[in-house]
Design an enzyme around this catalytic site. Structure first.
Site, short mmCIF file in Angstrom:
data_model
loop_
_atom_site.label_atom_id
_atom_site.label_comp_id
_atom_site.label_asym_id
_atom_site.label_seq_id
_atom_site.Cartn_x
_atom_site.Cartn_y
_atom_site.Cartn_z
N HIS A 1 0.85 -1.23 -0.24
CA HIS A 1 0.15 0.04 -0.04
C HIS A 1 0.82 1.44 -0.23
CE1 HIS A 1 -3.39 2.46 1.30
NE2 HIS A 1 -2.41 3.16 1.93
N GLU A 2 1.83 1.29 0.90
CA GLU A 2 2.75 2.44 0.88
C GLU A 2 3.63 2.78 -0.50
OE1 GLU A 2 2.02 4.54 3.10
OE2 GLU A 2 0.85 3.28 4.19
N HIS B 1 1.71 4.36 -2.98
CA HIS B 1 1.68 5.65 -2.88
C HIS B 1 2.70 6.32 -3.44
CE1 HIS B 1 -1.67 6.74 -0.12
NE2 HIS B 1 -1.55 5.87 0.71
N GLU C 1 -6.54 7.11 -1.09
CA GLU C 1 -6.43 5.73 -0.38
C GLU C 1 -6.98 4.74 -1.08
OE1 GLU C 1 -4.62 5.35 2.26
OE2 GLU C 1 -4.11 7.16 2.05
#
Length: 294
Positions: free
Chosen positions: A148-149, A152, A223
């Site tokens: 997930h990071e 980003h 997100e």
């Protein structure tokens, strides 16, 4: 309100500082006679607005390290087995995402189960995880969080957020000066300049808070995209496992510590309409539900 991101706070402080300096030095020449040159004001507002956002972006990685006391791991250093796995995991996900330069990897001391990504560009990024996350999550869930990071970073969310903030700042500066000029024109000329400066600061802070609602709404949208990117990098089941683990732990730890909330994986569960309005993250249940429907 406690969850407004460090980026927004730094941006507001930088923007206010620029405004005070330019007002005191008199370099903001957009008033002509008794009126305002709106074209000059718009140019001034854009320069100041984007300067504030860009300075915040440039400081983001350094500020995160200082505020969170992140211990950056040296891939060539003497690391523990856990630290080595974390670095290798971030680098593997980064290669899958097509990043040419590996992000810095760090750990910060906190009981919260969380992680964040920040940095001015894809080539100067940082991925940091909390000790609480490493202690409470299994390997698959950690992999989902890291994915997930990294998503980003690969999506360029830091830069995109900066551009959105720059547009909001421009309108904040523009509108606050129009209103401040109108108020100053109603008082005696001896105090008009002081009233003008004070009104600018007050309305700029007010409009910045209102503008943050739009920025945070955009953050919530990103997100969902990072969740999808994480599912592509690590697999949907691992991403769901990560969010499920976050949901189980979010009520068990103290999440009041100041952090770079706009890039953290979990914003907890917003309670009430106002909390949801000022939340940088959507509800975890909704994020899990969207992943299940992919």
């Amino acid at each position: 309100m406690k969850r407004i991101g460090l980026f927004l706070l730094v941006n507001l402080l930088v923007l206010t500082t620029i405004i005070i300096v330019t007002s005191v030095l008199g370099v903001n020449r957009y008033v002509e006679g008794q009126g305002i040159n709106y074209a000059s004001l718009l140019v001034f507002a854009a320069v100041v607005g984007f300067s504030g956002a860009l300075i915040s972006l440039a400081l983001s990685r350094w500020m995160a390290k200082q505020m969170m006391r992140v211990h950056v791991l040296d891939p060539r250093g003497n690391l523990t087995a856990q630290e080595r796995r974390l670095v290798e995991m971030v680098h593997e996900m980064s290669r899958r995402a097509g990043l040419k330069v590996m992000p810095e990897v760090g750990i910060y001391q906190s009981p919260e189960v969380n992680a964040f990504a920040t940095g001015p560009t894809r080539n100067r990024a940082l991925v940091a995880v909390s000790t609480g996350l490493l202690g409470r999550m299994d390997q698959d869930a950690v992999e989902g969080v890291i994915a997930h990071e990294v998503a980003h970073i690969a999506n360029g969310d830091m830069v995109t957020m900066t551009l959105v903030q720059g547009v909001i700042n421009t309108f904040v500066v523009f509108l606050s000066r129009i209103i401040a000029h109108a108020i100053a024109s109603t008082v005696r000329s001896e105090v008009a300049h002081v009233v003008h400066i004070v009104a600018i600061i007050v309305f700029q802070i007010l409009f910045s808070i209102l503008g943050s609602i739009a920025v945070l709404a955009f953050s919530r949208h990103r997100e969902y995209r990072a969740d999808g990117g994480g599912a592509e990098l690590a697999g949907k089941e691992k991403m769901i496992r990560a969010l499920t683990a976050l949901k189980k732990n979010v009520e068990l730890v103290d999440t009041e510590q100041t952090a770079l909330q706009t890039m953290k994986i979990s914003g907890g569960k917003p309670r009430g309409a106002l909390a949801r309005l000022f939340s940088s993250h959507p509800d975890l249940d909704d994020r899990i539900r969207r992943l299940q429907q992919m």
